[in-house]
Design a protein around this motif. Sequence first.
Motif, mmCIF file in Angstrom:
data_model
loop_
_atom_site.group_PDB
_atom_site.id
_atom_site.type_symbol
_atom_site.label_atom_id
_atom_site.label_comp_id
_atom_site.label_asym_id
_atom_site.label_seq_id
_atom_site.Cartn_x
_atom_site.Cartn_y
_atom_site.Cartn_z
ATOM 1 N N ASN A 8 0.810 -1.211 0.000
ATOM 2 C CA ASN A 8 0.000 0.000 0.000
ATOM 3 C C ASN A 8 0.841 1.259 0.000
ATOM 4 O OD1 ASN A 8 1.019 0.173 2.572
ATOM 5 N ND2 ASN A 8 -0.935 -0.123 3.624
ATOM 6 N N PRO A 292 -11.718 -6.933 -5.894
ATOM 7 C CA PRO A 292 -11.560 -5.945 -4.820
ATOM 8 C C PRO A 292 -12.535 -4.783 -4.978
ATOM 9 C CG PRO A 292 -9.443 -6.487 -5.815
ATOM 10 C CD PRO A 292 -10.496 -7.066 -6.698
ATOM 11 N N GLU A 296 -10.330 -0.701 -1.830
ATOM 12 C CA GLU A 296 -9.131 -1.515 -1.676
ATOM 13 C C GLU A 296 -8.188 -1.331 -2.854
ATOM 14 O OE1 GLU A 296 -7.574 -6.076 -0.797
ATOM 15 O OE2 GLU A 296 -9.705 -5.732 -1.190
ATOM 16 N N ARG A 299 -6.392 1.809 -2.348
ATOM 17 C CA ARG A 299 -5.462 1.737 -1.213
ATOM 18 C C ARG A 299 -4.265 0.849 -1.534
ATOM 19 N NH1 ARG A 299 -8.978 0.107 1.886
ATOM 20 N NH2 ARG A 299 -8.514 -2.126 2.037
#
Length: 345
Positions: A8, A292, A296, A299
């Motif tokens: 991330n 996802p 997500e 991120r």
Amino acid sequence: MTGSDADNGSKNADDRHVPVLLDEVIAALQPEKGQRIIDGTFGAGGYTKRILETGADVTAIDRDPSAIEAGRALEKDSAGRLTLVQGTFSTLDQVALLGAPDGIVLDIGVSSMQIDEAERGFSFQKDGPLDMRMSSSGPSAADVVNRLKIGDLARIFNFLGEERNAGRIARMIDKRRATEPFHRTRDLANAIEALVGRNPKVPIHPATRVFQALRIFVNDELGELVRALHAAERVLKPGGRLVVVTFHSLEDRIVKRFFADRSGAGGGSRHLPQVEQRRATFTPVGKGIVAPTEAEAARNPRARSAKLRAGIRTDSAPLVEDHAIYGLPNLPIFHETQSQKKMGS
């Protein structure tokens, strides 16, 4: 190792290794106290930690010795509920000799830990030896690039990397290695970029697909996946769940065809005579594919291409393995010799 923990962007080691689709994996797996789950791709332990929190016991496999060593503290703190095993997930049926598992989870791909370590040679973002071996043993990417014939390299780049300049790149490599073999990641990446150029409208580096193909070939990732799916079919108890997360189309196609064939929807192989309808060995979980969320994906950039498929094992006997249904190509087999071992990074 064949897990793929997302990055991330944080510099904190714990934050870097966030497992993709974690909540969705747990929802599909449904681990409970007293159950035994096999995590075939331990990685940084993201799935395993969450499974342990549910009360289930975990046997976790990883082919990367450094991942196993890093997980020893978690194993020690688990009070006997976590067992770490170094090996490939295609041999999970041997691990399951301890007892049929209630669930199996596989997270296919390369981990951020391996990508971020320049000395592993998975990425050209940082210069390192042209290695790419998840298990740190066997022929390296440098061995493959410097030893295989032009035609073999072209087939690897074309099928495993879907690289449209596969032939040109293979010929360039053959000409260059005659006087100066490739040993470093950036050396190969720069040579490919110099050959095919850089299109400002294309966001990825021109060497990306070649590096993907080399990594998949060096670690036999598609073959490992096929063998793991059949091993899971053999060992899961009736009602047990198989959850698989993939990161590119080649992997997802294999998993999709496996579940379709094992649910009775695949029709078998076109190479075999028509047979009577078989009993299904898996029933699908949910409506099929899970991707996802936008949050997500924003991120965790590495999560954007992730896809989850899952099935529940029936009480039918395992079916005969028919690898023809996956459409895998006849790629070369690299035979390591003593001279090649000396050449390896």
